[in-house]
Write a protein that holds these residues in place. Structure first.
Motif, PDB file in Angstrom:
ATOM      1  N   PHE A  34     -31.382 -14.922  29.633  1.00  0.00           N
ATOM      2  CA  PHE A  34     -31.788 -15.816  30.720  1.00  0.00           C
ATOM      3  C   PHE A  34     -30.744 -15.709  31.832  1.00  0.00           C
ATOM      4  O   PHE A  34     -29.545 -15.719  31.571  1.00  0.00           O
ATOM      5  CB  PHE A  34     -31.862 -17.252  30.199  1.00  0.00           C
ATOM      6  N   ASN A  35     -31.205 -15.587  33.060  1.00  0.00           N
ATOM      7  CA  ASN A  35     -30.282 -15.396  34.175  1.00  0.00           C
ATOM      8  C   ASN A  35     -30.518 -16.514  35.206  1.00  0.00           C
ATOM      9  O   ASN A  35     -31.586 -16.605  35.812  1.00  0.00           O
ATOM     10  CB  ASN A  35     -30.540 -14.002  34.783  1.00  0.00           C
ATOM     11  N   ALA A  36     -29.516 -17.361  35.389  1.00  0.00           N
ATOM     12  CA  ALA A  36     -29.667 -18.541  36.248  1.00  0.00           C
ATOM     13  C   ALA A  36     -29.988 -18.153  37.695  1.00  0.00           C
ATOM     14  O   ALA A  36     -30.788 -18.810  38.363  1.00  0.00           O
ATOM     15  CB  ALA A  36     -28.407 -19.390  36.198  1.00  0.00           C
ATOM     16  N   THR A  37     -29.361 -17.060  38.168  1.00  0.00           N
ATOM     17  CA  THR A  37     -29.609 -16.623  39.546  1.00  0.00           C
ATOM     18  C   THR A  37     -31.075 -16.230  39.721  1.00  0.00           C
ATOM     19  O   THR A  37     -31.741 -16.653  40.670  1.00  0.00           O
ATOM     20  CB  THR A  37     -28.722 -15.408  39.889  1.00  0.00           C
ATOM     21  N   LEU A  38     -31.543 -15.410  38.776  1.00  0.00           N
ATOM     22  CA  LEU A  38     -32.936 -14.964  38.868  1.00  0.00           C
ATOM     23  C   LEU A  38     -33.891 -16.140  38.715  1.00  0.00           C
ATOM     24  O   LEU A  38     -34.912 -16.219  39.397  1.00  0.00           O
ATOM     25  CB  LEU A  38     -33.222 -13.911  37.786  1.00  0.00           C
ATOM     26  N   PHE A  39     -33.545 -17.074  37.832  1.00  0.00           N
ATOM     27  CA  PHE A  39     -34.382 -18.250  37.619  1.00  0.00           C
ATOM     28  C   PHE A  39     -34.554 -19.025  38.928  1.00  0.00           C
ATOM     29  O   PHE A  39     -35.657 -19.395  39.315  1.00  0.00           O
ATOM     30  CB  PHE A  39     -33.758 -19.145  36.549  1.00  0.00           C
ATOM     31  N   GLU A  94     -25.716 -20.529  27.843  1.00  0.00           N
ATOM     32  CA  GLU A  94     -24.727 -20.824  28.893  1.00  0.00           C
ATOM     33  C   GLU A  94     -25.335 -20.786  30.300  1.00  0.00           C
ATOM     34  O   GLU A  94     -25.079 -21.650  31.125  1.00  0.00           O
ATOM     35  CB  GLU A  94     -23.564 -19.832  28.825  1.00  0.00           C
ATOM     36  N   GLU A  95     -26.138 -19.751  30.560  1.00  0.00           N
ATOM     37  CA  GLU A  95     -26.741 -19.617  31.897  1.00  0.00           C
ATOM     38  C   GLU A  95     -27.726 -20.749  32.162  1.00  0.00           C
ATOM     39  O   GLU A  95     -27.767 -21.307  33.261  1.00  0.00           O
ATOM     40  CB  GLU A  95     -27.462 -18.267  31.998  1.00  0.00           C
ATOM     41  N   ALA A  96     -28.505 -21.100  31.134  1.00  0.00           N
ATOM     42  CA  ALA A  96     -29.486 -22.183  31.295  1.00  0.00           C
ATOM     43  C   ALA A  96     -28.760 -23.508  31.512  1.00  0.00           C
ATOM     44  O   ALA A  96     -29.219 -24.360  32.277  1.00  0.00           O
ATOM     45  CB  ALA A  96     -30.386 -22.256  30.067  1.00  0.00           C
TER      46      ALA A  96
HETATM   47  C1  NAG Z   1     -28.133 -12.185  37.071  1.00  0.00           C
HETATM   48  O1  NAG Z   1     -28.873 -11.395  37.968  1.00  0.00           O
HETATM   49  C2  NAG Z   1     -28.176 -11.058  39.156  1.00  0.00           C
HETATM   50  C3  NAG Z   1     -29.129 -10.360  40.078  1.00  0.00           C
HETATM   51  O2  NAG Z   1     -29.849  -9.365  39.428  1.00  0.00           O
HETATM   52  C4  NAG Z   1     -26.968 -10.224  38.808  1.00  0.00           C
HETATM   53  O3  NAG Z   1     -26.241  -9.902  39.975  1.00  0.00           O
HETATM   54  C5  NAG Z   1     -26.076 -11.026  37.859  1.00  0.00           C
HETATM   55  O4  NAG Z   1     -24.992 -10.234  37.443  1.00  0.00           O
HETATM   56  C6  NAG Z   1     -26.869 -11.479  36.650  1.00  0.00           C
HETATM   57  N1  NAG Z   1     -26.037 -12.364  35.863  1.00  0.00           N
HETATM   58  C7  NAG Z   1     -25.855 -12.200  34.562  1.00  0.00           C
HETATM   59  C8  NAG Z   1     -24.954 -13.167  33.897  1.00  0.00           C
HETATM   60  O5  NAG Z   1     -26.386 -11.310  33.935  1.00  0.00           O
END
Ligand code: NAG
Length: 392
Positions: free
Chosen positions: A303-308, A342-344
């Motif tokens: 899960f990726n907080a930025t993408l979310f 952690e990300e969530a």
């Molecule tokens: C989440 O996605 C962004 C954009 O694709 C990327 O830059 C970032 O490293 C990612 N974060 C993690 C923790 O994977």
């Protein structure tokens, strides 16, 4: 050894001659090169100019990424009519609505409408509230702090956030207009000056308005297009509606509700069957149009907080242990609710923190104090409620 003046002048002049020869040679070389280049250019076949990039016809603040959702759109959406409709969009007939029945709901409603303004949504912003408040405000002004806050927030909504106030009557004829149960979301159908309106259930956090603007702009007018309760599209949820208001539908709902008392959810689920009353599938390809905060606890690895946050339009706060993001929880209780991932967890904390800050900015209100209900209190509350009902 000394040179005579004659020898010096010979050396000098032969030097000058040498320099001139070099300069002449170089300028000849440059000229020749230029001619070669222009000859080459002349024989080279002329490349066609690239065509200008096709310009999508979009209302001013729409984000192209959402306006052209990937995934199949139903065939009837791409007709010539649709194309023409897009060109003559009348944003005055499209709107976002919030409805409040209790004073405590008002700030969250104003926050949502304020966020829409901040994100430069071109649609109208409407706030429905009990007409009884206006009279009460005159009667109690200066005595009732709750009413003073309400009056202040309604003014702020109009002046600072360009909100249109819509006082509403109780939905059930003759019902007590001081009770929240006398009002219904079905009153949204009375907004017949609008072609399409979007309702979002609060409290929530709006991350991006462009997907919703696209929905308002590009959807067909449908009596009800609700967000599905589950991915299998078996039922409508109360999180989000895209509505085409009409007097007939208003009357139909009013009759249904008058026949016997029921909650809005019962009324709406009875009146609008899935899947015909659901938002089209292409709309869902726009990402998480509506997301419930408690789902963050189910986040899996990766899960990726930025993408979310990039792919999400609206998050409704729905953690069952918390009465709402407007309440302050003791730190240890809050920590116990954090998602494991952690990300969530970061995304979850961000949402609640952003809400807290925005509440202060928009409403000038701090979080409310909340104490966890103890079981026995329930019966005491019931007794009190019964007493109050008896008084009325
Ligand atoms: C989440 O996605 C962004 C954009 O694709 C990327 O830059 C970032 O490293 C990612 N974060 C993690 C923790 O994977």
């Amino acid at each position: 050894m000394l040179l005579t003046s004659g020898q010096v002048s010979v050396v000098l002049s032969s030097g000058i001659v040498f320099v001139f020869t070099i300069v002449l040679f170089l300028s000849g070389y440059v000229l020749q090169q230029r001619t070669v280049h222009s000859l080459q250019a002349a024989i080279k076949p002329r490349l066609p100019k690239p065509l200008p990039a096709p310009k999508p016809i979009l209302p001013p603040t729409l984000d192209v990424k959402w306006a052209r959702p990937i995934g199949a759109r139903p065939a009837n959406d791409e007709s010539l009519q649709q194309f023409l409709a897009e060109q003559s969009l009348n944003w005055h007939r499209l709107g976002y609505t919030q409805m409040v029945r209790e004073h405590v709901e008002l700030c969250s409603a104003v926050m949502l409408l304020a966020d829409l303004q901040k994100m430069k949504s071109p649609a109208k912003r409407l706030l429905l509230f009990p007409r009884a408040w206006l009279k009460q405000a005159e009667d109690d002004y200066g005595y009732n702090p709750e009413m003073m806050t309400t009056k202040r927030l309604l003014k702020t909504a109009v002046r600072r956030y360009g909100v249109t106030l819509v006082p509403m009557e109780s939905f059930v004829d003759g019902a007590d207009d001081s009770l929240s149960s006398s009002y219904s979301l079905a009153s949204l159908y009375s907004l017949v000056n609008y072609d399409r309106i979007i309702y979002l259930q609060q409290p929530g956090s709006l991350l991006d308005a462009s997907a919703l603007d696209s929905l308002l702009a590009f959807s067909d007018s449908q009596t009800m297009a609700a967000y599905p309760a589950t991915p299998d599209r078996q039922d409508i949820s109360m999180n989000m509606f895209l509505i085409h208001p009409s007097a007939e539908e208003y009357t139909r709902l009013k009759d249904a509700r008058a026949s016997h008392p029921m909650t809005d959810q019962e009324l709406f689920r009875k009146s609008f069957a899935a899947p015909t009353s659901l938002i089209s599938e292409w709309s869902l390809s726009m990402g998480n149009v509506v997301y419930e905060s408690r789902s963050l606890r189910d986040a899996v690895d990766g899960f990726n907080a930025t993408l979310f946050e990039e792919a999400t339009t609206y998050v409704r706060f729905s953690d069952p242990e918390i009465p709402g993001p407007e309440y302050d929880l003791p730190f240890y209780e809050r920590v116990a609710l954090y998602p494991q991932n952690e990300e969530a967890k970061e995304a979850w904390k961000n949402l609640y923190e952003r809400f807290r800050q925005r509440r202060m900015e928009v409403c000038g209100l701090d979080l409310e104090i909340w104490t966890k209900p103890v079981l026995q209190v329930d019966s005491a509350d019931d007794a009190q409620g019964a007493e109050r009902a008896a008084e009325l």
